[in-house]
Design an enzyme around this catalytic site. Sequence first.
Site, PDB file in Angstrom:
ATOM      1  NE  ARG A  58      25.977  -3.054   6.851  1.00 57.27           N
ATOM      2  CZ  ARG A  58      25.933  -3.386   5.556  1.00 57.27           C
ATOM      3  NH1 ARG A  58      25.319  -2.593   4.683  1.00 57.27           N
ATOM      4  NH2 ARG A  58      26.508  -4.483   5.142  1.00 57.27           N
ATOM      5  CE  LYS A 157      24.832  -7.925   5.969  1.00 51.92           C
ATOM      6  NZ  LYS A 157      23.878  -8.538   5.061  1.00 51.92           N
ATOM      7  CD  GLU A 190      16.943  -4.462   1.424  1.00 48.02           C
ATOM      8  OE1 GLU A 190      18.106  -4.101   1.227  1.00 48.02           O
ATOM      9  OE2 GLU A 190      16.518  -4.787   2.540  1.00 48.02           O
TER      10      GLU A 190
END
Length: 294
Positions: A58, A157, A190
Amino acid sequence: MTQEKQTEKKVWIDGKLFNIEDAKVSVFDHGLLYGDGVFEGIRSYSGRIFEFQAHIDRLYTSARVIRLEIPMTPESLKDAVKLTCKTNGIVDGYIRLVVTRGVGSLGISPFGCKTASVIIIADSIKLYPQELYEKGMKVISASTIRNHPQAIPPQVKSLNYLNNVLAKIEAIDSNVLEAIMYNSQGYVAEATGDNVFIIKNGTIYTPPIQAGALDGITRAVIMKIARENGIEAIEKNLTRFDLYTADEFFLTGTGAEVIGIIDMDGRKIGSGQPGPITLMLREKFFKYAHNSGE
Ligand code: PXG
């Protein structure tokens, strides 16, 4: 030399281990100047790094999307993480991996930054007080939304967490510790650092990643554990109505692990206690976490 001195904490920066007080980056690093960079948060359980490859993958994916070249191979980065954990005596702990654009001149363009900087911190983390894991946690709806998909994609991220910081401030202003964030269409995305799950009539639902969530690694593990235990896990757009009327509600994340939600915007969720499926998944999650990893 005292015992404490020998276990003094060290931070890995660009190939070297530094004492905490010497672990510093330049004020000209674009990570600081523009939030230009990416990061990962990883846990270690029983001395093994949990879902290590998924986190590394990721990180490199996030970097690729923002056209950031990580100046080392995934394998050498994994070795550096292991070295940093060993140096800091980490058994059950938390690893923060940060890649910044590096030092450049003032001005947004990243192309004047010579090389990205890689930082590895191995420490511990406790996102919420232990009591809330037992009794369940309250949340509110944040008015700050997740990024529009045509802005920096929420799957990246990145070092820009200001939407999430603002949502966290809204939560704390409302005397709770977590906020649910929506997307520009009004669907649930989220929480500020966790993915959302609900249970309705024995089935688990979570918003699709395209609703504006990070592709959570804990989320994926929980869906796998649920399915292995005969519980259907479905990705579906959810509205605040769905959360208010859920039988059970919980959040997942590397920091949060698995935490039951018992109240949202002043509405009691389910029985007002963490539900039985939430508790079962939480227990199986810890069993799996302590018996896997590398
Ligand atoms: N959404 C967001 C926006 C996150 O930042 C998650 C979901 C959960 O993803 P993982 O892959 O961890 O299951 C995150 C992760 C912190 C902290 O310091 C935040 C996270 C992880 C660890 C620590 O607040 N967020």
